[in-house]
Design an enzyme around this catalytic site. Structure first.
Site, short mmCIF file in Angstrom:
data_model
loop_
_atom_site.label_atom_id
_atom_site.label_comp_id
_atom_site.label_asym_id
_atom_site.label_seq_id
_atom_site.Cartn_x
_atom_site.Cartn_y
_atom_site.Cartn_z
N LYS A 35 80.63 -66.67 13.00
CA LYS A 35 81.33 -67.83 13.02
C LYS A 35 82.25 -68.01 12.18
CE LYS A 35 79.25 -71.00 15.86
NZ LYS A 35 78.52 -72.46 16.08
N PHE A 256 81.52 -93.78 34.14
CA PHE A 256 80.45 -93.13 34.32
C PHE A 256 79.64 -93.55 35.55
CE2 PHE A 256 78.74 -90.24 31.16
CZ PHE A 256 79.78 -90.37 30.33
N HIS A 258 80.82 -91.99 38.68
CA HIS A 258 81.34 -90.76 39.48
C HIS A 258 80.10 -90.17 39.92
CE1 HIS A 258 85.44 -91.81 38.15
NE2 HIS A 258 85.09 -91.99 36.84
N CYS A 267 73.65 -82.41 26.10
CA CYS A 267 73.08 -83.77 25.38
C CYS A 267 72.19 -84.28 26.25
CB CYS A 267 74.12 -84.48 24.82
SG CYS A 267 75.13 -83.70 23.60
N LYS A 270 68.73 -82.91 27.36
CA LYS A 270 67.60 -82.75 26.40
C LYS A 270 67.13 -84.16 25.77
CE LYS A 270 70.18 -81.57 22.31
NZ LYS A 270 70.35 -82.86 21.55
P1 NAD Z 1 75.76 -76.11 18.15
O1 NAD Z 1 74.78 -75.33 18.58
O2 NAD Z 1 77.29 -76.04 18.53
O3 NAD Z 1 75.99 -76.13 16.56
C1 NAD Z 1 74.73 -75.95 15.66
C2 NAD Z 1 75.44 -75.24 14.35
O4 NAD Z 1 74.37 -75.25 13.39
C3 NAD Z 1 75.27 -73.69 14.79
O5 NAD Z 1 76.55 -73.07 14.48
C4 NAD Z 1 74.13 -72.82 14.10
O6 NAD Z 1 74.40 -71.73 13.40
C5 NAD Z 1 74.22 -74.12 12.70
N1 NAD Z 1 73.10 -74.07 12.06
C6 NAD Z 1 71.49 -74.14 12.45
N2 NAD Z 1 71.04 -74.25 11.27
C7 NAD Z 1 71.71 -74.05 10.14
C8 NAD Z 1 71.40 -74.10 8.92
N3 NAD Z 1 70.16 -74.32 8.17
N4 NAD Z 1 72.50 -74.07 8.08
C9 NAD Z 1 73.54 -73.77 8.63
N5 NAD Z 1 74.02 -73.95 9.67
C10 NAD Z 1 72.92 -73.89 10.58
O7 NAD Z 1 75.32 -77.64 18.42
P2 NAD Z 1 76.24 -79.02 18.56
O8 NAD Z 1 76.43 -78.97 19.95
O9 NAD Z 1 77.39 -79.11 17.63
O10 NAD Z 1 75.05 -80.20 18.22
C11 NAD Z 1 74.79 -80.67 17.08
C12 NAD Z 1 73.99 -81.81 17.10
O11 NAD Z 1 74.82 -82.86 17.37
C13 NAD Z 1 72.87 -81.89 18.09
O12 NAD Z 1 71.60 -82.58 17.56
C14 NAD Z 1 73.27 -82.43 19.23
O13 NAD Z 1 72.79 -83.16 20.12
C15 NAD Z 1 74.43 -83.63 18.54
N6 NAD Z 1 75.42 -84.06 19.41
C16 NAD Z 1 76.15 -83.10 20.26
C17 NAD Z 1 77.33 -83.33 20.75
C18 NAD Z 1 78.04 -82.49 21.81
O14 NAD Z 1 78.94 -83.08 22.60
N7 NAD Z 1 78.08 -81.26 21.46
C19 NAD Z 1 77.75 -84.73 20.81
C20 NAD Z 1 76.86 -85.75 20.03
C21 NAD Z 1 75.84 -85.15 19.18
#
Ligand code: NAD
Length: 454
Positions: A35, A256, A258, A267, A270
């Site tokens: 990545k 919200f 719909h 999200c 989980k």
């Molecule tokens: P994601 O899986 O897209 O990204 C997480 C990244 O963290 C991965 O690329 C992984 O390789 C990396 N990672 C894991 N351990 C690591 C480490 N020790 N060092 C460096 N990199 C590491 O996840 P996401 O969707 O971005 O979600 C991240 C957090 O944000 C979650 O807790 C999620 O619930 C929250 N969140 C997500 C969204 C969304 O729309 N995706 C919105 C709000 C909050």
């Protein structure tokens, strides 16, 4: 100011790019070397509108960089954000915090070998209440007091509109009991202060809970309107008018509401599960959220049944065109998408699936390899026995209905997102099944539900 963003996924990459746009110097760190290599070459590993321009302009300006070297990135940073994944833990559904704790340990060790500067450690990942204190204990085990401060800054961005959400949020939530941390975060979010964005300062625990309460409430709102849609169908009412009629009430709000196939995504499912688990551990069960999750799970099965019923009661040997696989439009994210539950049920019932999604196919192929993937919507419906709309991408909102009718073997359209009007579909000669709305044809008799009431 200088920050490090640990985890360069949907949240970390967008947040890092947006902070760099604010003028902050940002290093995005990920342990996924592939990545990081792609990002270093200017390639964006996810689909998010406008993210490519934001990343390339800030990288070119020297404010945004990418590395796998966490140690160098965190040393000398004013703040280090933890934005790693917190997926559901197998077995009990609680949040798997192993990535958060591993990142906290790595940060602590890197800072211990650093120059003695003071660093704010900010959790941006969605983490159960109490996690910030556990992160604090990990750091306390390695660093002397005064070297670090702890804060929670949950993220509310939505995939598909993530940049706009980050740049113009409804609010920013900052949980901390440290004045130093407040000052650093206030400085980082300064452009939003200038836009008069409400900044909610709370305790660590409250900030953590705000994020879960928000997601659980939104999931409840969706489930509420979905159940109303079922009732509308039974009594001959129109759920879109019901949503409009209640949404105009300022206490309820229009968003919200719909009706559709049930919520999914990385999200809501989980986070509802983790919240239920936190509440159970605190011995204050959240029966509403438990019901929401159960109703939402069951809905997927009912959607498959609805499709089968619209196809004459059996799809064995039939070919179905499926449009839209991602959990929502404008993303390539397939995590917990409703399609992952509905499509396999149709396959199990004997259907062959021809599918198209504008951005989700690469990811979908990994999860549902046995579909026939097509290059566009019309190719998918060519010769199919029915068309099923699962995700409301803009590209599917204005299909050429005459062409749809001519391509399908039978003119049956099942629209799980209500993106067409029943009367225009009837006028186009299509048999149209949608969610919680009358069909567009005059009812032959009173609907079944009304007969039961009478
Ligand atoms: P994601 O899986 O897209 O990204 C997480 C990244 O963290 C991965 O690329 C992984 O390789 C990396 N990672 C894991 N351990 C690591 C480490 N020790 N060092 C460096 N990199 C590491 O996840 P996401 O969707 O971005 O979600 C991240 C957090 O944000 C979650 O807790 C999620 O619930 C929250 N969140 C997500 C969204 C969304 O729309 N995706 C919105 C709000 C909050």
């Amino acid at each position: 100011m200088r920050i490090a963003m640990i985890g360069t996924g949907y949240v970390g990459l967008v947040s890092g790019a947006c902070f760099s746009e604010f003028g902050v110097s940002v290093t995005c760190v990920d342990k996924d070397a592939g990545k990081i290599a792609r990002l270093q070459q200017g390639e964006i590993p996810i689909y998010e509108p406008r993210l490519d321009q934001l990343v390339s302009s800030n990288a070119a300006a020297g404010r945004l960089s990418f590395t796998t070297d966490l140690k160098t990135a965190v040393r000398g940073a004013d703040a280090v954000f933890i934005a790693v994944g917190t997926p559901s833990r197998r077995g009990d559904g609680h949040a798997d915090l192993s990535y958060v704790f591993a990142a906290a340990r790595e940060i602590a060790e890197a800072l211990a070998q650093g120059g003695g500067e003071r660093t704010v450690i900010v959790t941006k990942s969605t983490v159960p209440v109490g996690t910030g204190r556990q992160v604090e204990r990990i750091l306390q085990g390695v660093l002397p007091p005064g070297r670090f401060d702890i804060a929670s800054n949950p993220e509310f961005l939505r995939e598909g509109s993530a940049i706009e959400d980050f740049m113009r949020p409804d609010r920013v939530v900052i949980g901390t009991d440290s004045e130093h941390a407040k000052g650093v975060l206030r400085a980082l979010y300064r452009p939003l202060f200038l836009l008069e964005t409400p900044i909610v300062f709370t305790s660590l625990e409250t900030a953590e809970l705000i994020k879960y309460a928000a997601n659980a409430f939104l999931a409840t709102k969706i489930t509420f309107i979905n159940e109303m849609a079922d009732l509308c169908e039974a009594v001959g009412a129109d759920v879109q008018d019901v949503a409009h009629g209640i949404g105009l009430d300022g206490r309820i709000g229009r968003k919200f509401l719909h009706a559709g196939p049930g919520f999914g995504g990385s999200c809501f499912p989980k986070d509802c599960q983790a919240l239920i688990r936190s509440a159970a551990l605190a011995e204050t069960p959240l029966s509403i959220i438990e019901t929401v999750l159960r109703a939402n799970d069951e809905r997927k099965g009912r959607m498959a049944q609805r499709i089968i019923a619209a196809c004459g009661g059996s799809v064995a040997g039939q070919t179905l065109a499926v449009l839209g696989l991602t959990f929502k439009p404008n993303t390539d994210d397939m995590r917990d998408s409703p399609s992952l539950a509905i499509v396999p049920m149709l396959q199990e019932a004997g259907a062959r699936i021809r599918a198209f999604d504008p951005e989700g196919i690469a990811e979908a192929k990994k999860l549902m390899p046995a579909l026939d993937y097509c290059g566009d919507a019309y190719e998918a419906m060519d010769g199919a026995d029915a068309l099923v709309l699962i995700t409301e991408w803009n590209a599917f909102r204005a299909l050429d209905l005459a062409r749809v009718k001519s391509l399908l073997r039978r003119p049956v359209v099942i629209d799980l997102r209500n993106i067409y009007k029943p009367d225009e579909m009837a006028a186009a000669g299509l048999t149209y099944v949608s969610i919680g709305r009358p069909t567009g044809e005059p009812p032959a008799d009173k609907p079944a539900g009304l007969r039961a009431i009478a």
